[in-house]
Structures are given as structure tokens and as C-alpha cells.
Scaffold this motif. Structure first.
Motif, mmCIF file in Angstrom:
data_model
loop_
_atom_site.group_PDB
_atom_site.id
_atom_site.type_symbol
_atom_site.label_atom_id
_atom_site.label_comp_id
_atom_site.label_asym_id
_atom_site.label_seq_id
_atom_site.Cartn_x
_atom_site.Cartn_y
_atom_site.Cartn_z
ATOM 1 N N GLY A 90 4.955 17.128 -10.948
ATOM 2 C CA GLY A 90 3.533 17.433 -11.044
ATOM 3 C C GLY A 90 2.831 17.385 -9.696
ATOM 4 N N ILE A 91 3.252 16.450 -8.846
ATOM 5 C CA ILE A 91 2.689 16.388 -7.488
ATOM 6 C C ILE A 91 2.937 17.694 -6.754
ATOM 7 N N ALA A 92 4.177 18.189 -6.857
ATOM 8 C CA ALA A 92 4.592 19.373 -6.094
ATOM 9 C C ALA A 92 3.993 20.664 -6.626
ATOM 10 N N VAL A 93 3.884 20.785 -7.956
ATOM 11 C CA VAL A 93 3.481 22.079 -8.520
ATOM 12 C C VAL A 93 2.033 22.130 -8.978
ATOM 13 N N VAL A 94 1.353 20.970 -9.057
ATOM 14 C CA VAL A 94 -0.027 20.978 -9.533
ATOM 15 C C VAL A 94 -0.984 20.321 -8.527
ATOM 16 N N VAL A 95 -0.777 19.032 -8.250
ATOM 17 C CA VAL A 95 -1.755 18.272 -7.467
ATOM 18 C C VAL A 95 -1.917 18.827 -6.059
ATOM 19 N N MET B 142 0.794 -1.224 0.000
ATOM 20 C CA MET B 142 0.000 0.000 0.000
ATOM 21 C C MET B 142 0.834 1.286 0.000
ATOM 22 N N PRO B 143 1.938 1.366 0.759
ATOM 23 C CA PRO B 143 2.740 2.608 0.690
ATOM 24 C C PRO B 143 3.187 2.933 -0.736
ATOM 25 N N GLN B 144 3.686 1.930 -1.464
ATOM 26 C CA GLN B 144 4.104 2.155 -2.841
ATOM 27 C C GLN B 144 2.904 2.457 -3.741
ATOM 28 N N ALA B 145 1.767 1.855 -3.426
ATOM 29 C CA ALA B 145 0.553 2.116 -4.198
ATOM 30 C C ALA B 145 0.138 3.579 -4.090
ATOM 31 N N ILE B 146 0.261 4.147 -2.892
ATOM 32 C CA ILE B 146 -0.082 5.557 -2.691
ATOM 33 C C ILE B 146 0.877 6.447 -3.471
ATOM 34 N N ILE B 147 2.170 6.130 -3.404
ATOM 35 C CA ILE B 147 3.173 6.911 -4.140
ATOM 36 C C ILE B 147 2.898 6.856 -5.639
ATOM 37 N N ASN B 148 2.616 5.665 -6.147
ATOM 38 C CA ASN B 148 2.335 5.508 -7.577
ATOM 39 C C ASN B 148 1.079 6.252 -7.999
ATOM 40 N N ALA B 149 0.082 6.286 -7.115
ATOM 41 C CA ALA B 149 -1.158 7.002 -7.423
ATOM 42 C C ALA B 149 -0.884 8.496 -7.608
ATOM 43 N N PHE B 150 -0.122 9.076 -6.693
ATOM 44 C CA PHE B 150 0.214 10.501 -6.798
ATOM 45 C C PHE B 150 1.082 10.764 -8.028
ATOM 46 N N THR B 151 2.038 9.874 -8.280
ATOM 47 C CA THR B 151 2.935 10.050 -9.427
ATOM 48 C C THR B 151 2.163 10.002 -10.736
ATOM 49 N N TYR B 152 1.285 9.023 -10.859
ATOM 50 C CA TYR B 152 0.484 8.861 -12.068
ATOM 51 C C TYR B 152 -0.409 10.078 -12.295
ATOM 52 N N ALA B 153 -1.079 10.512 -11.232
ATOM 53 C CA ALA B 153 -1.919 11.713 -11.342
ATOM 54 C C ALA B 153 -1.068 12.928 -11.677
ATOM 55 N N GLY B 154 0.162 12.957 -11.139
ATOM 56 C CA GLY B 154 1.047 14.093 -11.369
ATOM 57 C C GLY B 154 1.395 14.278 -12.824
#
Length: 409
Positions: A357-362, A194-206
Motif C-alpha cells: 500500500g505504501i508503494a502503490v497508494v500512499v 523513532m525509525p521503527q515508529a516511522i516505518i510502522n506509521a507508513f505501514t499502518y496507513a498503507g
């Protein structure tokens, strides 16, 4: 009465705007299966959760962006990000950097994906394929971008229908039950992924946030916050269903395409070949190749339209020559990037852009953006200011013209 009437956004309008993001997400990169394999399949059951979270983050971010853009009657994404970051307006350049790097990655992925498809179908050398696709994209950018751009929506729809057909057929034709696979994976891994799943979710959305300029342009007909929310909830359902279906299919055939040399580059094609449905494989290959080339052409065309007006090109009176110079530069850079291969572009190029993208948009839109939008609407009311008719394109007409960003994934 006026407020009540404005608050009702027609379903057709909300659907058309939501479909733009769906079309953006379901472009050539999604249809290859490479993104889903890179970010979700390896996580097993947690990848399904990750995909749902990613689509939720993406649509909520787009919703806040459209609310901010429409409520203030803005005309460019530069204004949007200056408002978001105010009083630190210059941070807007971070989005500019993210946007241009991400689009270069998208063009490189399109060229690499098309070259891989040529290799898979015709046995063409990968590096020769890069040169051939690069030259085709250059010619179309200079002389035929309008035609390809106009047809890109239909090609995107064709690849979407074909891909979903493959997903559905693949799930049922696999020797492995998807239910059994998920149960076994949960028993083995538990919640460890799950920790990696959360990171991947943010990255993908980013990295999917590269479509933001397209979305705010297509979302201008939405007249209030509820309308923006309605459009994005529709888009969330569409995107999530398609993405989860692709993950189910790839999980069912993971043992097959990972056992084939180069099978993970375009795993959907490898799985399709293993199903033994020749006509479906052929249709998929044609649609995929056309969609990838269309992605490259329309994306580069957006660059050309912006940079050919720079002062350094004022001495060149011929528009085709200006286009050729700018296009050639971008294509050479993109071809150089494509030498590393589609999988590396998706994993590293998209991945690092996703972090930015996580840092500047999401995160900014889901925190500062939410606060500023609520404060602004409390002060000015729910109804957005009416734009002039010529500045307010319909969502349907906006799709072809904004496709450069829309097909970037």
C-alpha cells in the motif's frame, strides 16, 4: 460569486464524509486492540507519535484521491489509478492485487477475531469457532446480506462507543499512571524507537488504504479541493483521538494482558475483564462479535457482487446458487488463512499488504498525485464538475452500500 458560493462546504457534509473513514478505521479490527498493540504499544511513547503520523498520512492520501476523482468526474477507482499512474496505466493492476489480498486478509481477520471472541466468552474451541463463524457468514451472505449490511453502521457505532468507554475507564482505573509510563519510557529509550515508529506509521496507513474505493464513492458530494480538505481534517482529528486513546489504555494495562495466555489476541477484552466491570465486558463482547461477523458478511458480499457476473457463471440462472458458490470459495480461502490466528494475520498479512500500500497508494498520491491535482486545478479551476443527480449519492446513503471496504481493517 459562484466560485465563492461553491467553495463553502457545509460542516455537516464534511463531517459525514470524514465519519466514513472514521467508521472504516474503527471497525472490528481496531476495536479488538490487536492492531494498536501490534504496531504502537511496543514502541512506547514513540507509538503515540507513530499513530499521529499514520493518521496524517492516511487522511492526506484520501484527500488527494478524492480531489483527483471528483475534479475529473470519474466513476470508478480503476479510472482513478489509471490517471494517477498515466502514462503507465497498467500499473493500476498493482492496486487491484493489493485490494483483493487485503480484503481476503480482512475477512480472515474477522473470522479469526469472532472465533477468538467465542473462545474467550464461551470456551469454544478456536478451530470449531472458525467453522461455526464461517458457516454463519456464508448463510448471511447468501440470504441476509442486505439486512446485515444495513445494520452494520449501527453495529460499528455501538462498538465504537463501547470501545472508547473502555479506553477512558481503563486509563483511569489502571494502577499505572500513563504519564509516568510515558516519562519512564522516554527516559529509557530516548529517540531510539523513532525509525521503527516511522516505518510502522507508513505501514499502518498503507493497509488502511484498502478503504480508498469506499472514500471516493462517499466523497462525490464534495465540490472542490477545500471541501475534500475540510472533510479529511475532521476525519484526522476523530481518528487520531480514538487511536491515541486506545494506545494510552493498552499501555496502562500492557503488563496485565501480556501476562495472560492469549491475552494479546483481543487485548481490549483482556483489559476489560481485568477491570472487573462485568456489564461493560458483556456489552463489548456482544458488539464485537456482531461487528466482526458483519465485517465478514459485507466484505464477502462485495466480492460476490463483482465476481458472480463472470462468464463462467452465466450458465447458472439461480442468483442464490451463484452467490453460494462464490461466497463458499472466498470463505474457504479466508478460513484457511484464519487458521494462523488473528495476531499473525494483523502482523504479517496486514503488514506485508501495508508495504504494498505504501508503494502503490500512499507515496504515489502524496507525490505524483499532488503534482497532477495542482496542475489540473490550475488549468480547469477550483470548482469540480457537477455530476448527474443519480450518479451523486449522498454520503449518508453511501455508508451502508460501501461498508464492505469500510469495515475491512
Amino acid at each position: 460569486m459562484k466560485e465563492k458560493r461553491i467553495a463553502k462546504t457545509p460542516f455537516a457534509l464534511a463531517f459525514s464524509v470524514g465519519a466514513v473513514l472514521f467508521s472504516a478505521h474503527a471497525g472490528g479490527g481496531f476495536a479488538t486492540g490487536n492492531q494498536a498493540n501490534t504496531y504502537y504499544v511496543g514502541l512506547g511513547w514513540a507509538g503515540i507519535v507513530s499513530a499521529v503520523i499514520a493518521m496524517l498520512l492516511l487522511t492526506l492520501t484520501m484527500r488527494q484521491a478524492m480531489v483527483m476523482y471528483n475534479s475529473r468526474g470519474m466513476t470508478s477507482y480503476k479510472q482513478l489509478f489509471e490517471t494517477l499512474y498515466h502514462p503507465f496505466d497498467k500499473i493500476e493492476w498493482l492496486f487491484e492485487i493489493f485490494f483483493y489480498i487485503m480484503v481476503l486478509m480482512a475477512v480472515a481477520a474477522a473470522i479469526s477475531g469472532a472465533a477468538s471472541a467465542l473462545q474467550g466468552y464461551f470456551g469454544m474451541n478456536y478451530y470449531l469457532g472458525i467453522v461455526v463463524v464461517g458457516m454463519v457468514v456464508l448463510m448471511l451472505t447468501i440470504f441476509g446480506a442486505g439486512i446485515v449490511r444495513a445494520a452494520s453502521t449501527y453495529m460499528g457505532l455501538a462498538i465504537l462507543v463501547t470501545a472508547i468507554t473502555i479506553y477512558t475507564v481503563g486509563i483511569f482505573k489502571s494502577d499505572s499512571s500513563i504519564t509516568a509510563i510515558l516519562q519512564q519510557d522516554f527516559t529509557t529509550r530516548g529517540f531510539g524507537g523513532m525509525p521503527q515508529a516511522i516505518i510502522n506509521a507508513f505501514t499502518y496507513a498503507g493497509f488502511q488504504c484498502v478503504t480508498l474505493p469506499t472514500m471516493i464513492a462517499c466523497g462525490t458530494p464534495l465540490e472542490n479541493r477545500k471541501g475534500c480538505g475540510k472533510a479529511m481534517w475532521i476525519s484526522f482529528v476523530m481518528n487520531t483521538v480514538a487511536l491515541v486513546l486506545s494506545i494510552f489504555m493498552l499501555l496502562s494495562w500492557e503488563g496485565v494482558y501480556t501476562a495472560v495466555e492469549g491475552g494479546t489476541t483481543i487485548p481490549t477484552l483482556t483489559a476489560c475483564n481485568a477491570m472487573g466491570i462485568s456489564w461493560l465486558t458483556t456489552v463489548y463482547g456482544i458488539c464485537l462479535l456482531l461487528c466482526l461477523i458483519s465485517t465478514g458478511v459485507t466484505t464477502i458480499y462485495g466480492f460476490v457482487a463483482r465476481f458472480e457476473k463472470l462468464p463462467m457463471f452465466r450458465g447458472i440462472s439461480s442468483a442464490p446458487i451463484r452467490s453460494a458458490i462464490v461466497s463458499a470459495f472466498i470463505i474457504v480461502v479466508s478460513m484457511s488463512i484464519s487458521l494462523v490466528g488473528l495476531s499473525n494475520i494483523i502482523k504479517y498479512g496486514y503488514g506485508y499488504c501495508g508495504y504494498l500500500g505504501i508503494a502503490v497508494v500512499v507515496i504515489p498520491f502524496l507525490t505524483v498525485g499532488v503534482y497532477k491535482n495542482r496542475a489540473y486545478i490550475r488549468a480547469h479551476g477550483e470548482a469540480f464538475p457537477q455530476r448527474q443527480e443519480e450518479e451523486k449519492p449522498s454520503a449518508a446513503k453511501s455508508v451502508p452500500n460501501t461498508r464492505p471496504a469500510a469495515q475491512c481493517d
